[in-house]
Design an enzyme around this catalytic site. Structure first.
Site, PDB file in Angstrom:
ATOM      1  N   HIS A   1      -5.606  -5.630   0.760  1.00 33.47           N
ATOM      2  CA  HIS A   1      -5.644  -4.355   0.038  1.00 33.47           C
ATOM      3  C   HIS A   1      -4.279  -4.017  -0.576  1.00 33.47           C
ATOM      4  O   HIS A   1      -4.164  -3.756  -1.772  1.00 33.47           O
ATOM      5  CB  HIS A   1      -6.087  -3.256   1.010  1.00 33.47           C
ATOM      6  CG  HIS A   1      -6.016  -1.867   0.472  1.00 33.47           C
ATOM      7  ND1 HIS A   1      -7.016  -1.294  -0.274  1.00 33.47           N
ATOM      8  CD2 HIS A   1      -5.043  -0.909   0.592  1.00 33.47           C
ATOM      9  CE1 HIS A   1      -6.675  -0.056  -0.601  1.00 33.47           C
ATOM     10  NE2 HIS A   1      -5.483   0.204  -0.088  1.00 33.47           N
TER      11      HIS A   1
ATOM     12  N   ASP B   1       0.838  -1.196   0.000  1.00 34.83           N
ATOM     13  CA  ASP B   1       0.000   0.000   0.000  1.00 34.83           C
ATOM     14  C   ASP B   1       0.876   1.249   0.000  1.00 34.83           C
ATOM     15  O   ASP B   1       0.639   2.196  -0.764  1.00 34.83           O
ATOM     16  CB  ASP B   1      -0.902  -0.029   1.231  1.00 34.83           C
ATOM     17  CG  ASP B   1      -2.054   0.955   1.144  1.00 34.83           C
ATOM     18  OD1 ASP B   1      -2.445   1.335   0.029  1.00 34.83           O
ATOM     19  OD2 ASP B   1      -2.581   1.323   2.208  1.00 34.83           O
TER      20      ASP B   1
ATOM     21  N   HIS C   1      -4.546   2.894  -6.857  1.00 31.61           N
ATOM     22  CA  HIS C   1      -5.707   2.565  -6.027  1.00 31.61           C
ATOM     23  C   HIS C   1      -6.961   2.341  -6.872  1.00 31.61           C
ATOM     24  O   HIS C   1      -7.840   1.568  -6.495  1.00 31.61           O
ATOM     25  CB  HIS C   1      -5.942   3.646  -4.972  1.00 31.61           C
ATOM     26  CG  HIS C   1      -5.149   3.415  -3.724  1.00 31.61           C
ATOM     27  ND1 HIS C   1      -3.805   3.718  -3.635  1.00 31.61           N
ATOM     28  CD2 HIS C   1      -5.492   2.876  -2.524  1.00 31.61           C
ATOM     29  CE1 HIS C   1      -3.368   3.397  -2.429  1.00 31.61           C
ATOM     30  NE2 HIS C   1      -4.364   2.872  -1.738  1.00 31.61           N
TER      31      HIS C   1
ATOM     32  N   HIS D   1      -6.661  -1.141  -7.957  1.00 24.52           N
ATOM     33  CA  HIS D   1      -7.083  -1.992  -6.832  1.00 24.52           C
ATOM     34  C   HIS D   1      -8.602  -2.155  -6.819  1.00 24.52           C
ATOM     35  O   HIS D   1      -9.128  -3.253  -6.679  1.00 24.52           O
ATOM     36  CB  HIS D   1      -6.637  -1.389  -5.498  1.00 24.52           C
ATOM     37  CG  HIS D   1      -7.385  -1.931  -4.319  1.00 24.52           C
ATOM     38  ND1 HIS D   1      -8.613  -1.414  -3.928  1.00 24.52           N
ATOM     39  CD2 HIS D   1      -7.122  -2.944  -3.469  1.00 24.52           C
ATOM     40  CE1 HIS D   1      -9.064  -2.103  -2.889  1.00 24.52           C
ATOM     41  NE2 HIS D   1      -8.178  -3.027  -2.583  1.00 24.52           N
TER      42      HIS D   1
END
Length: 362
Positions: A271, A171, A254, A257
């Protein structure tokens, strides 16, 4: 556009910090409720209760049901309203913390977040990621302010599953590259303004820290001990990444993602594991220098982050499903549109396949 940087009111990081939790929480309210899942309650519940008992203050410990969904938020809201709690403490992983932040927002009470892992930069942010009860991304919930307090107990985090720490590095890996893209495009950040130089520096320091200390931190965590390298990575995964992304902006990684949540094969991933691959896709999308891509690939390999779709559980390349991922990644309002050039479903589809092949061949 005004430049804006935002952060939690207080950030506390130290060994056995959770044993002093009551003294921190009671500066914000006198009728606390703490939410944690069953595992975390078993891990630190007695320490939390003991800390409040030492302050002669009762604390309600409520079990979190595992998904940061509208349904779960509403359930906890009802409890808070009934008990008239005046401060909420979220203890555990990102979904628990996001739920606590959402409940605090709707209840208009302070929130203290206490991560037991360093797997995301969620703790410091003024947003929550809301999922459906089935685990698919639903929406971002934006708050007018960051958490009142973040408490990181490095002794607890050192003993957490190593994969979670590594996911946090995944992340954090995206923070610098998304910040760079957002600075170039000039788009507004998650803080609602232009990025500050301070936030840009924090984003870059985040990247430099995990490159330098990532492998050493992983080894320390594998042995359940807290070292300087682990402390640095905990700060990078949580604070540096949190301030860096929120006040510098999100972009491609993101959004990728969020698109990957459409793939059932990827539902078992954390995540940050999906974000790490999303970072590679973003670098391909912007045609970054091969040396930079190689540095990111080498880092991912060194700590065990996925670099291709097969690493993520995909058994065969289904082009229709990848089209769905690309479509989800480029939906209206997605952060991929903060990239400094127009991004389409076709360009993301091409970048997904290319990043997969590069990661497979490396």
């Amino acid at each position: 556009m005004d430049k804006i940087i935002i952060s939690p009111s207080k950030y506390v990081q130290g060994e056995n910090a959770i044993e002093s939790i009551a003294s921190y929480v009671l500066t914000l309210g006198q009728n606390p409720i703490a939410i944690a899942d069953e595992f975390v309650t078993g891990l630190v519940g007695e320490k939390v209760k003991g800390s409040f008992a030492a302050e002669n203050t009762p604390v309600t410990m409520e079990l979190f049901n595992g998904e940061c969904s509208r349904k779960e938020i509403e359930r906890v809201l009802d409890i808070v309203a009934t008990q008239k709690n005046d401060v909420i403490v979220g203890i555990g992983g990102g979904k628990t913390l996001d739920t606590a932040k959402a409940v605090a927002f709707y209840s208009k009470i302070p929130v203290v977040v206490v991560p037991t892992i360093a797997s995301t930069d969620a703790p410091t942010s003024a947003l929550a990621v809301i999922y459906t009860p089935e685990g698919e991304f639903s929406e971002y919930l934006m708050f007018p302010q960051n958490p009142n307090m973040v408490i990181m107990d490095t002794a607890v985090i050192a003993k957490a599953p190593v994969r979670l720490l590594v996911a946090g590095m995944g992340d954090a890996l995206s923070t610098y590259f998304e910040a760079r893209a957002n600075m170039t495009s000039g788009k507004a950040t998650m803080a609602g303004g232009a990025p500050t130089r301070s936030a840009q520096v924090l984003a870059k320091l985040c990247y430099e820290t995990i490159l330098e200390d990532g492998v050493k931190a992983k080894i320390a965590a594998e042995n359940g001990v807290s070292t300087k390298a682990l402390e640095n990575v905990i700060e990078a995964n949580t604070y540096l990444s949190g301030i860096g992304f929120e006040s510098s902006g999100l972009a491609g990684a993101h959004a990728i993602h969020n698109g990957l949540t459409k793939l059932e094969e990827c539902h078992h991933l954390y995540h940050g594991e999906k974000v790490a691959f999303g970072t590679l896709v973003q670098l391909v999308l912007e045609n970054a220098a091969q040396e930079e891509i190689d540095t990111v690939l080498d880092f991912c390999r060194s700590v065990g982050l996925p670099t291709n779709l097969f690493d993520m559980g995909v058994t065969e390349i289904n082009h229709d499903k990848l089209r769905e991922v690309a479509q989800g990644s480029t939906a209206e309002g997605e952060t991929i549109h903060n990239m400094p050039f127009p991004v389409t479903e076709d360009s993301v589809y091409a970048a997904l396949l290319t990043a997969h092949q590069i990661g497979l061949n490396k």
